[in-house]
Motif scaffolding. Sequence first.
Motif, PDB file in Angstrom:
ATOM      1  N   LYS A  65      30.124  44.261  30.900  1.00 36.30           N
ATOM      2  CA  LYS A  65      31.339  44.362  31.697  1.00 36.30           C
ATOM      3  C   LYS A  65      31.447  43.184  32.661  1.00 36.30           C
ATOM      4  CE  LYS A  65      34.031  48.227  33.426  1.00 36.30           C
ATOM      5  NZ  LYS A  65      33.977  49.630  33.903  1.00 36.30           N
ATOM      6  N   VAL A  66      32.654  42.613  32.749  1.00 38.20           N
ATOM      7  CA  VAL A  66      32.904  41.413  33.552  1.00 38.20           C
ATOM      8  C   VAL A  66      34.131  41.671  34.409  1.00 38.20           C
ATOM      9  CG1 VAL A  66      33.405  38.944  33.473  1.00 38.20           C
ATOM     10  CG2 VAL A  66      31.882  39.949  31.787  1.00 38.20           C
ATOM     11  N   ARG A  67      34.149  41.047  35.581  1.00 41.25           N
ATOM     12  CA  ARG A  67      35.287  41.151  36.501  1.00 41.25           C
ATOM     13  C   ARG A  67      35.688  39.751  36.947  1.00 41.25           C
ATOM     14  NH1 ARG A  67      34.340  45.075  41.275  1.00 41.25           N
ATOM     15  NH2 ARG A  67      34.600  46.538  39.524  1.00 41.25           N
ATOM     16  N   ASP A  68      36.982  39.522  36.971  1.00 39.28           N
ATOM     17  CA  ASP A  68      37.516  38.231  37.411  1.00 39.28           C
ATOM     18  C   ASP A  68      37.418  38.129  38.928  1.00 39.28           C
ATOM     19  OD1 ASP A  68      38.670  35.788  37.469  1.00 39.28           O
ATOM     20  OD2 ASP A  68      40.711  36.471  37.055  1.00 39.28           O
ATOM     21  N   CYS A  69      37.220  36.936  39.452  1.00 37.34           N
ATOM     22  CA  CYS A  69      37.047  36.720  40.885  1.00 37.34           C
ATOM     23  C   CYS A  69      38.361  36.539  41.620  1.00 37.34           C
ATOM     24  CB  CYS A  69      36.158  35.503  41.124  1.00 37.34           C
ATOM     25  SG  CYS A  69      36.916  33.931  40.613  1.00 37.34           S
ATOM     26  N   SER A  70      39.472  36.749  40.957  1.00 34.29           N
ATOM     27  CA  SER A  70      40.764  36.494  41.605  1.00 34.29           C
ATOM     28  C   SER A  70      41.047  37.473  42.737  1.00 34.29           C
ATOM     29  CB  SER A  70      41.886  36.563  40.565  1.00 34.29           C
ATOM     30  OG  SER A  70      41.900  37.837  39.939  1.00 34.29           O
ATOM     31  N   PRO A  88      43.218  40.122  29.301  1.00 33.11           N
ATOM     32  CA  PRO A  88      42.795  41.425  29.841  1.00 33.11           C
ATOM     33  C   PRO A  88      43.254  41.610  31.284  1.00 33.11           C
ATOM     34  CG  PRO A  88      40.923  39.928  29.732  1.00 33.11           C
ATOM     35  CD  PRO A  88      42.070  39.211  29.076  1.00 33.11           C
ATOM     36  N   ILE A  89      43.521  42.855  31.621  1.00 32.41           N
ATOM     37  CA  ILE A  89      43.937  43.217  32.978  1.00 32.41           C
ATOM     38  C   ILE A  89      42.799  44.013  33.621  1.00 32.41           C
ATOM     39  CG2 ILE A  89      45.631  44.480  34.362  1.00 32.41           C
ATOM     40  CD1 ILE A  89      47.627  44.023  32.101  1.00 32.41           C
ATOM     41  N   GLY A  90      42.333  43.551  34.778  1.00 35.94           N
ATOM     42  CA  GLY A  90      41.225  44.221  35.456  1.00 35.94           C
ATOM     43  C   GLY A  90      39.893  43.876  34.806  1.00 35.94           C
ATOM     44  N   ASP A  91      38.970  44.818  34.814  1.00 36.13           N
ATOM     45  CA  ASP A  91      37.648  44.603  34.220  1.00 36.13           C
ATOM     46  C   ASP A  91      37.756  44.608  32.702  1.00 36.13           C
ATOM     47  OD1 ASP A  91      36.856  44.728  36.829  1.00 36.13           O
ATOM     48  OD2 ASP A  91      36.084  46.781  36.705  1.00 36.13           O
ATOM     49  N   TYR A  92      36.933  43.790  32.048  1.00 39.92           N
ATOM     50  CA  TYR A  92      36.911  43.721  30.587  1.00 39.92           C
ATOM     51  C   TYR A  92      35.481  43.439  30.147  1.00 39.92           C
ATOM     52  CZ  TYR A  92      37.180  38.674  31.508  1.00 39.92           C
ATOM     53  OH  TYR A  92      36.953  37.399  31.958  1.00 39.92           O
ATOM     54  N   PHE A  93      35.282  43.328  28.827  1.00 39.21           N
ATOM     55  CA  PHE A  93      33.954  43.166  28.243  1.00 39.21           C
ATOM     56  C   PHE A  93      33.878  41.823  27.528  1.00 39.21           C
ATOM     57  CE2 PHE A  93      34.767  47.632  28.654  1.00 39.21           C
ATOM     58  CZ  PHE A  93      33.560  48.171  29.070  1.00 39.21           C
TER      59      PHE A  93
END
Length: 271
Positions: free
Chosen positions: A231-236, A194-199
């Motif tokens: 909804k989840v967001r990567d910490c990168s 996934p790119i950006g926010d995903y579920f």
Amino acid sequence: MLMEEDNKDKGVPISFGTTQDRKLFPHHCAFNRLGNLDGIRGETHLGPDKYNVDKFNSIDYNIKTKPTNKLGYSLGARTASRIPNLKCRNGYFAHDLSRGIELTFPGPTSYQNEEKKSVKKNKEAFNNSSLRFQPEGKSTVYQPAPGTYEHDVKRFRRVEFAGSFGGKQQLKETISIKCVQNNEDICDSCKRPPIGDYFTYKARALCRNCHSFHSAYGEKYPPSYLQAFSKVRDCSEIHHHEGTTAKIKLRDPKLERKQRYREAYFHQYFH
């Protein structure tokens, strides 16, 4: 009976046994403590509406009776009268000619003849050639229809906080941050990272495009199953780990806090 009629005819020449003037309150008071306090003080013939205030407090009276210095109060002061005697002659005012001074200037009824300046007229009224009232065909295109508005929508929504007795209030974030060294999540539908926010839900993940597609059509996943995803967001984009558990910040914590608060507010209106 005869004796009583004789007494009535005679009459009594003195009333109350005295011929002196009757002393009445408030001009005459009793000779005691109460009479000393309640008596009228001052002149009895003076009172309201007994003074000619309009004659002794007018501007004319003050000018004539108030003593003034004709020579001025400071060095170099003018010695001329403040309000000179003016005479009108042929529509012009002039000083008293007996003093040997004659300064003429126009009076209220005389006007100066000035040349009229030509004014350039505008081509359009008020320098504006646009239509005052727009045609109905153009005005109705840009106006919303009566059924466009939603009247049942909840108004004045606020951001929610989670608090406890004696503890700090924490913002209920709508997007959780997944802090891992290497993110290995892959979309369960398109099999792509996934790119950006995903579920995510448990061990499964869905990108935003697949989640919106299945939520609209619901062919592969039922709606109840898709509602369990969060909804989840990567910490990168927030910090780097560089293969360790340490965190190297890439953004200002204040800006990050403002962004989370803003997202929580817009989540109340857009899901």
